[in-house]
Design a protein around this motif. Structure first.
Motif, mmCIF file in Angstrom:
data_model
loop_
_atom_site.group_PDB
_atom_site.id
_atom_site.type_symbol
_atom_site.label_atom_id
_atom_site.label_comp_id
_atom_site.label_asym_id
_atom_site.label_seq_id
_atom_site.Cartn_x
_atom_site.Cartn_y
_atom_site.Cartn_z
ATOM 1 N N GLY A 194 0.798 -1.214 0.000
ATOM 2 C CA GLY A 194 0.000 0.000 0.000
ATOM 3 C C GLY A 194 0.837 1.274 0.000
ATOM 4 O O GLY A 194 0.307 2.374 0.172
ATOM 5 N N GLU A 195 2.159 1.156 -0.220
ATOM 6 C CA GLU A 195 3.060 2.307 -0.214
ATOM 7 C C GLU A 195 3.252 2.844 -1.623
ATOM 8 O O GLU A 195 3.312 2.090 -2.598
ATOM 9 C CB GLU A 195 4.410 1.932 0.389
ATOM 10 C CG GLU A 195 4.343 1.563 1.864
ATOM 11 C CD GLU A 195 5.709 1.224 2.423
ATOM 12 O OE1 GLU A 195 6.659 1.073 1.632
ATOM 13 O OE2 GLU A 195 5.834 1.114 3.660
ATOM 14 N N TYR A 196 3.376 4.198 -1.705
ATOM 15 C CA TYR A 196 3.629 4.863 -2.976
ATOM 16 C C TYR A 196 5.098 5.247 -3.094
ATOM 17 O O TYR A 196 5.743 5.624 -2.108
ATOM 18 C CB TYR A 196 2.797 6.139 -3.093
ATOM 19 C CG TYR A 196 1.355 5.934 -3.514
ATOM 20 C CD1 TYR A 196 1.017 5.840 -4.862
ATOM 21 C CD2 TYR A 196 0.349 5.854 -2.561
ATOM 22 C CE1 TYR A 196 -0.304 5.669 -5.244
ATOM 23 C CE2 TYR A 196 -0.981 5.682 -2.929
ATOM 24 C CZ TYR A 196 -1.302 5.592 -4.279
ATOM 25 O OH TYR A 196 -2.601 5.420 -4.654
ATOM 26 N N LYS A 197 5.619 5.159 -4.315
ATOM 27 C CA LYS A 197 6.911 5.751 -4.655
ATOM 28 C C LYS A 197 6.659 6.770 -5.754
ATOM 29 O O LYS A 197 6.078 6.440 -6.787
ATOM 30 C CB LYS A 197 7.902 4.691 -5.140
ATOM 31 C CG LYS A 197 8.468 3.828 -4.026
ATOM 32 C CD LYS A 197 9.582 2.935 -4.544
ATOM 33 C CE LYS A 197 10.191 2.116 -3.409
ATOM 34 N NZ LYS A 197 11.292 1.240 -3.910
ATOM 35 N N LEU A 198 7.085 8.022 -5.511
ATOM 36 C CA LEU A 198 6.821 9.101 -6.458
ATOM 37 C C LEU A 198 8.129 9.603 -7.059
ATOM 38 O O LEU A 198 9.092 9.868 -6.339
ATOM 39 C CB LEU A 198 6.089 10.257 -5.775
ATOM 40 C CG LEU A 198 4.648 9.982 -5.323
ATOM 41 C CD1 LEU A 198 4.618 9.330 -3.954
ATOM 42 C CD2 LEU A 198 3.850 11.277 -5.284
ATOM 43 N N LYS A 199 8.120 9.723 -8.372
ATOM 44 C CA LYS A 199 9.285 10.222 -9.096
ATOM 45 C C LYS A 199 8.843 11.373 -9.989
ATOM 46 O O LYS A 199 7.983 11.201 -10.863
ATOM 47 C CB LYS A 199 9.915 9.111 -9.935
ATOM 48 C CG LYS A 199 11.149 9.550 -10.710
ATOM 49 C CD LYS A 199 11.748 8.386 -11.489
ATOM 50 C CE LYS A 199 12.995 8.812 -12.252
ATOM 51 N NZ LYS A 199 13.579 7.683 -13.023
ATOM 52 N N ALA A 200 9.410 12.558 -9.776
ATOM 53 C CA ALA A 200 9.013 13.738 -10.548
ATOM 54 C C ALA A 200 9.723 13.763 -11.896
ATOM 55 O O ALA A 200 10.869 13.329 -12.020
ATOM 56 C CB ALA A 200 9.335 15.013 -9.773
#
Length: 217
Positions: free
Chosen positions: A79-85
């Motif tokens: 349920g964890e997010y990894k965000l990459k801009a």
């Protein structure tokens, strides 16, 4: 016999939102790779595009409003997010005092040596401060360009977490400027040019021995 494929436990989607910049997060004590943002869904840590790291480190201050676009991956198991801009833009700059305008954002450090990255609650203090005169005579002789070169070299050599470049008032002997002083050993440099920066960085690195560098995480 059938070939078993790998299960895809990630769900990928795009994001595009405005948020408040809180500070930077460094990996292994010095690599400035993430920004911390306040979003309606809560605080987020987002990976910065490599080509924007130095620019954002120089320009962003806590409280600035930014627009951030990129890709997020949801781990369906945890349920964890990894965000990459893919791009980060400042769209509103918070009002700050003259003193605050010269301060860098706090850097929080992460450790990558465990399966789960551990956040350190206090930012490491710089071991070395470089004071660069920004009075008119030194500015005319190129002290602003020297500052930019120092910041770029520190980032490239992974020293930005240990060394802070500070603008300062007159260091006297104006005719032999630009001047800078490296603390705490009080090394003084005069007639500094951009081409002198590699030698100055080497001298700074010699101060940052393995014994004095703080452990990351």
């Amino acid at each position: 016999m059938s070939l078993m494929g790998k299960h895809n436990h990630n769900q990928t989607s795009d994001f595009n939102f405005e948020s408040i910049f809180l500070g930077f997060t460094a990996l292994d004590g010095y690599r400035l790779k993430y920004v911390r943002l306040r979003t309606p869904e809560g605080d987020r840590i987002i990976k910065i595009p490599k080509e924007q790291r130095l620019e954002l480190y120089r320009s962003l201050k806590p409280g600035d409003t930014i627009r951030c676009t990129g890709e997020q991956k949801l781990n369906l198991e945890t349920g964890e997010y990894k965000l990459k801009a893919c791009a980060i833009f400042k769209i509103f700059e918070t009002v700050r005092t003259e003193v605050q305008a010269h301060e860098r954002a706090e850097v929080i450090h992460l450790s990558a040596h465990s399966s789960q990255k551990r956040q350190v609650t206090t930012a490491a203090k710089p071991l070395v401060n470089v004071l660069v005169c920004q009075k008119s005579d030194c500015v005319k002789r190129g002290s602003s360009e020297v500052c930019d070169a120092l910041l770029g070299a520190l980032e490239e050599q992974d020293l930005a977490g240990y060394v802070k470049v500070k603008s300062t008032g007159c260091l006297k002997h104006c005719k032999s400027g630009p001047h800078l002083v490296v603390m705490p050993d009080k090394s003084r440099y005069s007639n500094v040019k951009v081409g002198d920066v590699p030698d100055i960085i080497t001298a700074i690195r010699n101060q940052l021995s393995v014994q004095t560098m703080p452990a990351a995480g």
